[in-house]
Write an enzyme that holds these catalytic residues in place. Structure first.
Site, PDB file in Angstrom:
ATOM      1  N   HIS A 102       0.628  -1.239   0.260  1.00  0.00           N
ATOM      2  CA  HIS A 102       0.133   0.964  -0.125  1.00  0.00           C
ATOM      3  C   HIS A 102       1.008   1.183  -0.193  1.00  0.00           C
ATOM      4  O   HIS A 102       1.896   1.425   0.661  1.00  0.00           O
ATOM      5  CB  HIS A 102      -0.828   0.062   1.225  1.00  0.00           C
ATOM      6  CG  HIS A 102      -0.141  -0.569   2.686  1.00  0.00           C
ATOM      7  ND1 HIS A 102       0.179  -1.240   2.868  1.00  0.00           N
ATOM      8  CD2 HIS A 102       0.458   0.891   3.651  1.00  0.00           C
ATOM      9  CE1 HIS A 102       1.020  -1.732   4.178  1.00  0.00           C
ATOM     10  NE2 HIS A 102       0.419   0.071   4.528  1.00  0.00           N
ATOM     11  N   HIS A 104       0.926   4.526   1.232  1.00  0.00           N
ATOM     12  CA  HIS A 104       0.142   6.192   1.792  1.00  0.00           C
ATOM     13  C   HIS A 104      -0.060   7.388   1.433  1.00  0.00           C
ATOM     14  O   HIS A 104       1.275   8.087   1.037  1.00  0.00           O
ATOM     15  CB  HIS A 104       0.365   6.438   3.191  1.00  0.00           C
ATOM     16  CG  HIS A 104       0.305   5.271   3.835  1.00  0.00           C
ATOM     17  ND1 HIS A 104      -0.277   5.302   5.334  1.00  0.00           N
ATOM     18  CD2 HIS A 104       1.689   4.385   4.455  1.00  0.00           C
ATOM     19  CE1 HIS A 104       0.543   4.158   5.824  1.00  0.00           C
ATOM     20  NE2 HIS A 104       1.002   3.212   5.521  1.00  0.00           N
TER      21      HIS A 104
HETATM   22  P1  5GP Z   1       1.095  -0.148   7.523  1.00  0.00           P
HETATM   23  O1  5GP Z   1       2.087   0.978   8.351  1.00  0.00           O
HETATM   24  O2  5GP Z   1       1.886  -1.116   7.236  1.00  0.00           O
HETATM   25  O3  5GP Z   1       2.422   0.737   6.480  1.00  0.00           O
HETATM   26  O4  5GP Z   1       0.009   1.046   7.551  1.00  0.00           O
HETATM   27  C1  5GP Z   1      -1.106   0.511   7.544  1.00  0.00           C
HETATM   28  C2  5GP Z   1      -2.094   1.429   7.050  1.00  0.00           C
HETATM   29  O5  5GP Z   1      -2.989   0.441   7.094  1.00  0.00           O
HETATM   30  C3  5GP Z   1      -2.377   1.817   9.184  1.00  0.00           C
HETATM   31  O6  5GP Z   1      -2.289   3.259   8.672  1.00  0.00           O
HETATM   32  C4  5GP Z   1      -3.837   1.633   9.166  1.00  0.00           C
HETATM   33  O7  5GP Z   1      -4.070   2.470  10.289  1.00  0.00           O
HETATM   34  C5  5GP Z   1      -4.190   1.440   7.713  1.00  0.00           C
HETATM   35  N1  5GP Z   1      -5.455   0.569   7.946  1.00  0.00           N
HETATM   36  C6  5GP Z   1      -5.249  -0.571   9.218  1.00  0.00           C
HETATM   37  N2  5GP Z   1      -6.329  -1.760   8.481  1.00  0.00           N
HETATM   38  C7  5GP Z   1      -7.354  -0.624   8.019  1.00  0.00           C
HETATM   39  C8  5GP Z   1      -8.626  -1.051   7.675  1.00  0.00           C
HETATM   40  O8  5GP Z   1      -9.874  -1.521   8.208  1.00  0.00           O
HETATM   41  N3  5GP Z   1      -9.668  -0.188   6.989  1.00  0.00           N
HETATM   42  C9  5GP Z   1      -8.927   0.665   6.298  1.00  0.00           C
HETATM   43  N4  5GP Z   1      -9.384   1.605   6.034  1.00  0.00           N
HETATM   44  N5  5GP Z   1      -7.211   1.324   7.010  1.00  0.00           N
HETATM   45  C10 5GP Z   1      -6.714   0.239   7.745  1.00  0.00           C
END
Ligand code: 5GP
Ligand code: ZN
Length: 151
Positions: A102, A104
């Site tokens: 993903h 951001h």
């Molecule tokens: P990472 O730390 O892996 O780069 O970011 C994961 C992101 O996914 C986090 O910002 C978290 O808030 C988001 N996230 C996790 N679970 C969900 C979900 O069920 N729905 C949405 N919309 N975002 C999620």
């Protein structure tokens, strides 16, 4: 299509978990982050399950690459923000929590200092722990990386 039944983002793609959807095409889904760093904090994901960016095939990567500027344009138009970060974490030590690729898109609240870590203001930026480059080592490293491209 690669999917992981335990993956939260695969469940969002499948409609098993709701999201605030922003954009969708054959390869890509974009939606609002459930724990936003700022208003308009969005995630852009491939619909297929790949844990990290290096595993993403070129056609899917191209679709993500096309979606990001269009989404950035839309988020800036729809919010007060004029500045934003694109953040993409790969691997737990690099800060990845959800192991489905993903990107951001994190708007920066207008008028804030780059080191301001106030909740809602976006991603605090520098200082990074940067070092001076060693050009001899960098030349050898660049040669190794060039040799590994496409392998
Ligand atoms: P990472 O730390 O892996 O780069 O970011 C994961 C992101 O996914 C986090 O910002 C978290 O808030 C988001 N996230 C996790 N679970 C969900 C979900 O069920 N729905 C949405 N919309 N975002 C999620
Ligand atoms: Zn997944």
């Amino acid at each position: 299509m690669p999917t992981d039944p335990d993956c939260v983002f695969c469940k969002i793609v499948a409609g098993e978990i709701p999201c605030h959807k922003l954009f969708e095409d054959e390869h890509v889904l974009a939606f609002l982050d459930v724990n936003p760093l700022s208003e308009g904090h969005a995630l852009v994901i491939p619909k297929q399950h790949y844990a990290t960016l290096d595993a993403v095939p070129a056609d899917t990567a191209a679709a993500i690459g096309a979606a990001l500027p269009a989404l950035a344009h839309a988020v800036l138009n729809a919010t007060d923000a004029t500045d934003y970060n694109i953040l993409q974490n790969n691997g737990a030590p690099a800060g990845q929590d959800v192991f489905h690729v993903h990107f951001h898109l994190i708007p920066r609240q207008p008028g804030t200092d780059r080191q301001d870590a106030t909740p809602g203001h976006g991603l605090p930026a520098r200082p990074w722990p940067a070092q001076k480059v060693d050009h001899e080592k960098a030349a050898a490293l660049a040669e190794r990386i060039r040799g590994a491209i496409g392998s």
